[in-house]
Design an enzyme around this catalytic site. Sequence first.
Site, PDB file in Angstrom:
ATOM      1  N   GLU A 275       0.835  -0.836   0.423  1.00 14.22           N
ATOM      2  CA  GLU A 275      -0.162  -0.062  -0.005  1.00 14.22           C
ATOM      3  C   GLU A 275       0.761   2.042  -0.071  1.00 14.22           C
ATOM      4  O   GLU A 275       2.102   1.001   0.730  1.00 14.22           O
ATOM      5  CB  GLU A 275      -1.371   0.360   1.461  1.00 14.22           C
ATOM      6  CG  GLU A 275      -1.869  -1.133   0.791  1.00 14.22           C
ATOM      7  CD  GLU A 275      -2.796  -1.374   2.862  1.00 14.22           C
ATOM      8  OE1 GLU A 275      -2.160  -0.055   3.363  1.00 14.22           O
ATOM      9  OE2 GLU A 275      -3.712  -2.444   2.799  1.00 14.22           O
ATOM     10  N   HIS A 294      -7.503   1.356   1.559  1.00 16.73           N
ATOM     11  CA  HIS A 294      -7.704   0.971   3.244  1.00 16.73           C
ATOM     12  C   HIS A 294      -8.233   2.082   4.070  1.00 16.73           C
ATOM     13  O   HIS A 294      -7.959   2.991   4.879  1.00 16.73           O
ATOM     14  CB  HIS A 294      -5.950   0.867   3.622  1.00 16.73           C
ATOM     15  CG  HIS A 294      -5.780   0.096   4.708  1.00 16.73           C
ATOM     16  ND1 HIS A 294      -4.683  -0.907   5.298  1.00 16.73           N
ATOM     17  CD2 HIS A 294      -6.581  -0.006   5.957  1.00 16.73           C
ATOM     18  CE1 HIS A 294      -4.859  -1.250   6.432  1.00 16.73           C
ATOM     19  NE2 HIS A 294      -5.850  -1.097   6.994  1.00 16.73           N
TER      20      HIS A 294
END
Length: 339
Positions: A275, A294
């Site tokens: 990420e 997220h």
Amino acid sequence: MGKPKIFVTRKLPGPCFERLLQEFDAEVWPEWQAPPYEVILEKVKNVDGLVSLLTDKIDCNLLSEGAKHSLKIVSQYAVGYDNIDVECATRLGIYVTNTPGVLTESTAELTWALILAAARHIVRADKYVRSGEWYRSKTGWHPELFLGMELQGKTLGIIGFGRIGRAVARIGAKGFGMKVLYYDRYRAPKEVEEELNAKYVSLEELLREADIVSIHVPLTPETKGMIGEKELRMMKPTAVLVNTARGAVVDIDALTKALKEGWIAAAGLDVFPVEPFPPDHPIMKLDNVVVVPHIGSATREARYQMTCAVLENLLAFKRGEVPPNLVNKEVVEKRKPGF
Ligand code: NAP
Ligand code: GLV
Ligand code: GLV
């Protein structure tokens, strides 16, 4: 002693942050981006406590540097703590705390947003309207436009029946009359099973039976890659897989293949193996996957309370008490709480 010194790797939202700045001699990383590893490594040589985010790699090297100086506690702004070498912290007598509970409902709600979006093609349908394709079709309503799956009475499979897993199950059972199957290391108490209409099954049975499979285990050596090609092939071709736990629990390349070749119908992802996730990954070309960055706990309610939990953990430690959300309970035998 004066105020304990802490390094905070990002400004945190909500009123409790003001209090944190009053109670501690705090240095706050001012940028939107995470501080580089080397920066945190330098900072821990000069503080008593560290407030970390899940994006900060808190490894044994960094903890050891801190322990050589005066680092005594890492207060993580998240419930998951797979970014922290907890075993090493315990050995060094460093307390590790997290923020469980206050983000449970927000994360469960985001999970349902993904389930509904995937089951009803919401993102694709939105694009269809906005792009003018609907208008150009000259068909206002069509019996077969964006046919999805109804949830009422279907089977929900929960992998990891902890706080968030149970909250997702509750919404499925009470809101959509779903039958719940769950897999976990241990069976839940009978009252919980009855309340949530939930049945304890093997992972294989869950994957074979569930119409919606939702992942809620922490990332650990045991759960890494838990859902790979073999597991995806067990699922129904009409099933939807949702992951709001940690990206590395699912083999993303196997998932890409599963979505492309129709082993499963759709997926919803809040978390990724790295990420931010590169947009040129083949999974991003598929329109049967809904992706968000997220944001499971990203509500004002949850994020404000997470700041308060970080503060409470640090304040308890300052008073010489065991912090309410201590992750490494054994550390207490190594070192008494207190700066
Ligand atoms: P939790 O209450 O600890 O629930 C996790 C459950 O998984 C527990 O019942 C745990 O059992 C079980 N488990 C652990 N290892 C397992 C294994 N190998 N096989 C089967 N079950 C296993 O945690 P939570 O508060 O629900 O949070 C769960 C996870 O969600 C966090 O760790 C985090 O990674 C993720 N999360 C993501 C977001 C987001 O923004 N997307 C937000 C919050 C949390 P034991 O109790 O026996 O360990
Ligand atoms: C978010 O992913 C958390 O673990 O709190
Ligand atoms: C749909 O809009 C319906 O009226 O059935």
